[in-house]
Each structure stands twice: as structure tokens, then as C-alpha cells.
Design a protein around this motif. Structure first.
Motif, PDB file in Angstrom:
ATOM      1  N   ARG A 192       0.990  10.093  -1.686  1.00  0.00           N
ATOM      2  CA  ARG A 192       1.010   8.743  -1.115  1.00  0.00           C
ATOM      3  C   ARG A 192       0.018   8.683   0.035  1.00  0.00           C
ATOM      4  O   ARG A 192      -0.063   9.614   0.830  1.00  0.00           O
ATOM      5  CB  ARG A 192       2.407   8.410  -0.603  1.00  0.00           C
ATOM      6  N   PRO A 193      -0.705   7.580   0.173  1.00  0.00           N
ATOM      7  CA  PRO A 193      -1.618   7.435   1.306  1.00  0.00           C
ATOM      8  C   PRO A 193      -0.853   7.440   2.626  1.00  0.00           C
ATOM      9  O   PRO A 193       0.280   6.966   2.699  1.00  0.00           O
ATOM     10  CB  PRO A 193      -2.281   6.079   1.079  1.00  0.00           C
ATOM     11  N   ASN A 194      -1.460   7.958   3.648  1.00  0.00           N
ATOM     12  CA  ASN A 194      -0.877   7.941   4.978  1.00  0.00           C
ATOM     13  C   ASN A 194      -1.248   6.605   5.618  1.00  0.00           C
ATOM     14  O   ASN A 194      -2.378   6.398   6.034  1.00  0.00           O
ATOM     15  CB  ASN A 194      -1.406   9.118   5.799  1.00  0.00           C
ATOM     16  N   VAL A 195      -0.278   5.687   5.670  1.00  0.00           N
ATOM     17  CA  VAL A 195      -0.537   4.338   6.183  1.00  0.00           C
ATOM     18  C   VAL A 195       0.358   4.047   7.384  1.00  0.00           C
ATOM     19  O   VAL A 195       1.408   4.670   7.554  1.00  0.00           O
ATOM     20  CB  VAL A 195      -0.302   3.269   5.087  1.00  0.00           C
ATOM     21  N   LEU A 196      -0.063   3.097   8.197  1.00  0.00           N
ATOM     22  CA  LEU A 196       0.717   2.712   9.373  1.00  0.00           C
ATOM     23  C   LEU A 196       2.001   1.983   8.992  1.00  0.00           C
ATOM     24  O   LEU A 196       3.033   2.145   9.621  1.00  0.00           O
ATOM     25  CB  LEU A 196      -0.126   1.831  10.301  1.00  0.00           C
ATOM     26  N   ASP A 197       1.917   1.127   7.964  1.00  0.00           N
ATOM     27  CA  ASP A 197       3.070   0.310   7.571  1.00  0.00           C
ATOM     28  C   ASP A 197       3.364   0.527   6.082  1.00  0.00           C
ATOM     29  O   ASP A 197       2.732  -0.095   5.222  1.00  0.00           O
ATOM     30  CB  ASP A 197       2.772  -1.167   7.847  1.00  0.00           C
ATOM     31  N   PRO A 198       4.306   1.409   5.760  1.00  0.00           N
ATOM     32  CA  PRO A 198       4.624   1.685   4.352  1.00  0.00           C
ATOM     33  C   PRO A 198       5.053   0.435   3.570  1.00  0.00           C
ATOM     34  O   PRO A 198       4.813   0.334   2.377  1.00  0.00           O
ATOM     35  CB  PRO A 198       5.763   2.703   4.425  1.00  0.00           C
ATOM     36  N   ARG A 199       5.665  -0.553   4.255  1.00  0.00           N
ATOM     37  CA  ARG A 199       6.080  -1.787   3.569  1.00  0.00           C
ATOM     38  C   ARG A 199       4.865  -2.560   3.068  1.00  0.00           C
ATOM     39  O   ARG A 199       4.903  -3.171   2.010  1.00  0.00           O
ATOM     40  CB  ARG A 199       6.928  -2.665   4.478  1.00  0.00           C
ATOM     41  N   GLN A 200       3.782  -2.547   3.858  1.00  0.00           N
ATOM     42  CA  GLN A 200       2.554  -3.220   3.433  1.00  0.00           C
ATOM     43  C   GLN A 200       1.996  -2.552   2.185  1.00  0.00           C
ATOM     44  O   GLN A 200       1.521  -3.227   1.275  1.00  0.00           O
ATOM     45  CB  GLN A 200       1.516  -3.219   4.570  1.00  0.00           C
ATOM     46  N   LEU A 201       2.036  -1.234   2.135  1.00  0.00           N
ATOM     47  CA  LEU A 201       1.557  -0.508   0.950  1.00  0.00           C
ATOM     48  C   LEU A 201       2.375  -0.903  -0.280  1.00  0.00           C
ATOM     49  O   LEU A 201       1.817  -1.132  -1.354  1.00  0.00           O
ATOM     50  CB  LEU A 201       1.629   1.004   1.174  1.00  0.00           C
ATOM     51  N   VAL A 202       3.682  -1.036  -0.117  1.00  0.00           N
ATOM     52  CA  VAL A 202       4.542  -1.452  -1.236  1.00  0.00           C
ATOM     53  C   VAL A 202       4.143  -2.841  -1.708  1.00  0.00           C
ATOM     54  O   VAL A 202       4.050  -3.102  -2.911  1.00  0.00           O
ATOM     55  CB  VAL A 202       6.034  -1.400  -0.823  1.00  0.00           C
ATOM     56  N   ARG A 203       3.881  -3.773  -0.786  1.00  0.00           N
ATOM     57  CA  ARG A 203       3.470  -5.136  -1.156  1.00  0.00           C
ATOM     58  C   ARG A 203       2.131  -5.126  -1.893  1.00  0.00           C
ATOM     59  O   ARG A 203       1.959  -5.836  -2.887  1.00  0.00           O
ATOM     60  CB  ARG A 203       3.392  -6.022   0.090  1.00  0.00           C
ATOM     61  N   ILE A 204       1.193  -4.332  -1.418  1.00  0.00           N
ATOM     62  CA  ILE A 204      -0.123  -4.253  -2.070  1.00  0.00           C
ATOM     63  C   ILE A 204       0.015  -3.679  -3.471  1.00  0.00           C
ATOM     64  O   ILE A 204      -0.553  -4.212  -4.433  1.00  0.00           O
ATOM     65  CB  ILE A 204      -1.092  -3.409  -1.218  1.00  0.00           C
ATOM     66  N   GLU A 205       0.777  -2.612  -3.619  1.00  0.00           N
ATOM     67  CA  GLU A 205       0.971  -2.009  -4.938  1.00  0.00           C
ATOM     68  C   GLU A 205       1.646  -2.990  -5.891  1.00  0.00           C
ATOM     69  O   GLU A 205       1.298  -3.065  -7.069  1.00  0.00           O
ATOM     70  CB  GLU A 205       1.791  -0.724  -4.816  1.00  0.00           C
ATOM     71  N   ALA A 206       2.623  -3.748  -5.394  1.00  0.00           N
ATOM     72  CA  ALA A 206       3.323  -4.731  -6.236  1.00  0.00           C
ATOM     73  C   ALA A 206       2.368  -5.822  -6.696  1.00  0.00           C
ATOM     74  O   ALA A 206       2.414  -6.253  -7.848  1.00  0.00           O
ATOM     75  CB  ALA A 206       4.505  -5.336  -5.475  1.00  0.00           C
TER      76      ALA A 206
END
Length: 109
Positions: free
Chosen positions: A6-20
Motif C-alpha cells: 500500500r502507498p504511504n499516504v497522509l490520509d488513508p481515507r482519501q486513498l480509499v476514495r481514489i481507489e473506489a
């Protein structure tokens, strides 16, 4: 193959939204490709993408307005409320003769 890191990101929720969002667009594109492949045998005269709905399939006697969604969880009424309200307006235009044929609403989840 163990799976991707998984990418190391500041906001994991944002990553979930982008992936969705990307997953949803991929599903829409695959759905559209299927529509294109079947259009001739289904009598579809015209396909509109991202018009009033995600996909519109126009035939001589009717028009299918398709709302294409992908969800990891259960579909909830709020997920399609706006689409149903919009379809009521579209159906009224067909009934008034402003649009030809019979309006049909389809949701593919």
C-alpha cells in the motif's frame, strides 16, 4: 505473488476514495464495452455516454437510461435517490413528447 504494498499516504481515507473512483470508472467502461458489442443484435441505434445517465441506449421504440454503480458493500437507497429523481424528470419529458419512445430506467450494480 504476495500482493501489492500500500502507498504511504497522509490520509488513508482519501486513498480509499481514489481507489473506489477508479474501480467505478473501470466498471463503467467494461459495462459500456459490453453494450457496444451487443448493440447491433439488440437493435440499439445510438449510445450516449455520460448524458442524462451513465449510459443511454436508444432504440426506435424506447430508451434505456442506465445508472452503473459498483459497491463493495450493500447498495443503499441514498446511493440511487438522485438518479431516481432525475429519471422521474426524464420520464415526464418522454410522456410529454419532448423525447421519443418509452423511457426505461436500469441500474446495474
Amino acid at each position: 505473488m504476495g500482493g501489492e504494498a500500500r502507498p504511504n499516504v497522509l490520509d488513508p481515507r482519501q486513498l480509499v476514495r481514489i481507489e473506489a473512483a477508479h474501480r467505478g470508472f473501470l466498471y463503467q467502461h467494461l459495462y459500456l464495452a459490453n453494450c457496444l458489442l451487443r448493440a447491433g443484435s439488440a437493435g440499439v441505434d445510438k449510445i450516449v455516454v455520460e448524458g442524462d445517465e451513465d449510459v443511454e441506449l436508444h432504440r426506435e421504440a424506447d430508451c434505456f437510461y442506465v445508472q452503473v454503480k459498483t459497491r463493495q458493500g450493500l447498495l443503499e437507497s441514498g446511493d440511487i435517490k438522485g438518479a431516481l429523481e432525475r429519471f422521474a424528470l426524464i420520464r415526464a419529458q418522454h410522456a410529454a413528447g419532448a423525447r421519443t419512445g418509452t423511457a426505461r430506467f436500469v441500474k446495474d450494480v
